[in-house]
Design an enzyme around this catalytic site. Structure first.
Site, mmCIF file in Angstrom:
data_model
loop_
_atom_site.group_PDB
_atom_site.id
_atom_site.type_symbol
_atom_site.label_atom_id
_atom_site.label_comp_id
_atom_site.label_asym_id
_atom_site.label_seq_id
_atom_site.Cartn_x
_atom_site.Cartn_y
_atom_site.Cartn_z
ATOM 1 N N ASP A 142 0.865 -1.173 0.000
ATOM 2 C CA ASP A 142 0.000 0.000 0.000
ATOM 3 C C ASP A 142 0.906 1.228 0.000
ATOM 4 O OD1 ASP A 142 -2.447 1.506 0.305
ATOM 5 O OD2 ASP A 142 -1.932 1.754 2.416
ATOM 6 N N ALA A 144 0.051 5.216 1.540
ATOM 7 C CA ALA A 144 -0.001 5.991 2.789
ATOM 8 C C ALA A 144 -0.097 5.073 4.001
ATOM 9 C CB ALA A 144 -1.198 6.950 2.770
ATOM 10 N N ALA A 194 -13.207 9.490 10.782
ATOM 11 C CA ALA A 194 -12.558 9.675 9.487
ATOM 12 C C ALA A 194 -11.662 8.499 9.128
ATOM 13 C CB ALA A 194 -11.755 10.967 9.479
ATOM 14 N N MET A 246 -10.857 3.569 6.261
ATOM 15 C CA MET A 246 -9.593 3.721 5.539
ATOM 16 C C MET A 246 -9.209 2.422 4.840
ATOM 17 S SD MET A 246 -7.725 6.402 5.049
ATOM 18 C CE MET A 246 -7.811 7.433 6.516
ATOM 19 N N LYS A 301 -11.634 6.493 -2.243
ATOM 20 C CA LYS A 301 -11.991 7.696 -1.491
ATOM 21 C C LYS A 301 -13.471 8.073 -1.614
ATOM 22 C CE LYS A 301 -7.828 7.673 -0.162
ATOM 23 N NZ LYS A 301 -7.560 6.828 1.011
ATOM 24 N N HIS A 340 -15.176 5.826 0.663
ATOM 25 C CA HIS A 340 -14.865 6.241 2.032
ATOM 26 C C HIS A 340 -15.844 7.337 2.482
ATOM 27 C CE1 HIS A 340 -11.435 6.847 5.097
ATOM 28 N NE2 HIS A 340 -12.448 7.597 5.514
ATOM 29 N N ARG A 355 -10.436 -2.035 -2.514
ATOM 30 C CA ARG A 355 -10.410 -2.971 -1.399
ATOM 31 C C ARG A 355 -11.725 -2.944 -0.629
ATOM 32 N NH1 ARG A 355 -4.812 -0.275 0.561
ATOM 33 N NH2 ARG A 355 -5.983 1.474 -0.247
ATOM 34 N N ASP A 407 -1.483 -1.321 5.648
ATOM 35 C CA ASP A 407 -1.695 -0.817 7.001
ATOM 36 C C ASP A 407 -3.165 -0.802 7.397
ATOM 37 O OD1 ASP A 407 -2.483 2.552 6.959
ATOM 38 O OD2 ASP A 407 -1.980 1.501 5.110
#
Length: 278
Positions: A21, A23, A54, A58, A62, A65, A169, A195
């Site tokens: 990944d 970030a 928020a 993750m 986006k 999200h 994902r 992560d």
């Protein structure tokens, strides 16, 4: 820069690829950039969200999200109170359009490699192991990240974005596309490093090894400076529930950061040599 970690020959002979990944995994310790922008976008609509809210979805694309945040009961209720009705698809699109330019602006401040990543990638490259990557960022956002990361020593062989595939994902399509672009097979000899539990789920859905990162990413959400100041006992207490969440998602291994990956790759290579599959 420190010396590249030594990787046994078995890692190169047994692994078809390692896919990371971005970030919270290779760059942006604490995955700070997306959280900063999600909170700003919701604040601008008069419906602020907490950092924990928020961070919850993750790993997703986006736009997905944003939709997940708007589906939270608390956020949905406050949105209806503020805006006069529950959020619609059109408002999801509006927030996403507001998100993109702001995220693009913020990204340039969050492209610093996580300690040990440059050396790890160099070692994998020298060993001949293909290096892939996937991200919830779209291609336009990654146009900011990729040149800055490359200049800092982070340049995977393939970079697949959320808008390169039908769905992000935990669906496996980004991971499979990265492997396809690198002609890396078989899938069960590939390792996915992420992560977020959602990224680990994508690894399991693809049929490869999944490694979760507990310290550098979204779940802990602290900066590198904060992490370096954290006492050992506090680190253990903070990481224990995060590690459990990764294992519940199906992670084969959970480690603090990508810098801790070499021994894991060595063990996976050994297990593959013995005929084991994920």
């Amino acid at each position: 820069m420190t010396d590249s970690p030594a990787l046994p020959a078995a890692v190169a002979s047994e692994l078809s690829a390692v896919v990371f990944d971005w970030a919270g995994t290779m760059i942006d310790f604490g995955s700070r950039a997306p959280v900063e922008v999600f909170r700003a976008v919701f604040e601008s609509s008069g419906v602020p969200v907490t950092e924990a809210q928020a961070r919850g979805p993750m790993g997703a694309a986006k736009r997905d999200h944003i939709a997940a945040l708007l589906a939270l009961d608390d956020v949905k209720t406050r949105w209806a109170d503020k805006q006069g009705s529950e959020p619609t698809d059109a408002e999801i699109d509006r927030l996403y359009k507001e998100f993109l330019p702001l995220q693009k602006e913020v990204l340039g401040r969050h492209c610093e490699p996580i300690p040990g990543v440059v050396e790890l990638l160099q070692a994998l490259s020298e060993a001949g192991v293909p290096i892939g990557s996937t991200t919830g960022y779209n291609r336009d956002l990654m146009s900011v990240v990729l040149p800055l990361a490359k200049a800092a020593g982070v340049a995977p062989n393939a970079a697949v974005c959320s808008d390169d595939v039908p769905a992000g994902r935990p669906r496996p399509w980004m991971l499979l596309e990265a492997l396809k672009r690198m002609d890396a097979a078989p899938i069960w000899r590939a390792v996915k490093v992420d992560d977020t539990p959602m990224g680990v789920e994508a690894a399991r859905n693809a049929g490869c090894w999944g490694v979760g990162l507990s310290a550098s990413g979204n779940a802990l959400g602290v900066s590198l400076a904060e992490w370096n100041k954290m006492p050992a006992a506090e680190r253990t207490a903070a990481l224990t529930p995060i590690e459990a969440t990764f294992r519940d998602a199906g992670a084969h291994y959970v480690i603090p950061t990508a810098a801790d990956l070499p021994p894991v790759l060595t063990e996976i290579a050994s297990r593959l040599a013995a005929g084991e599959r994920p």
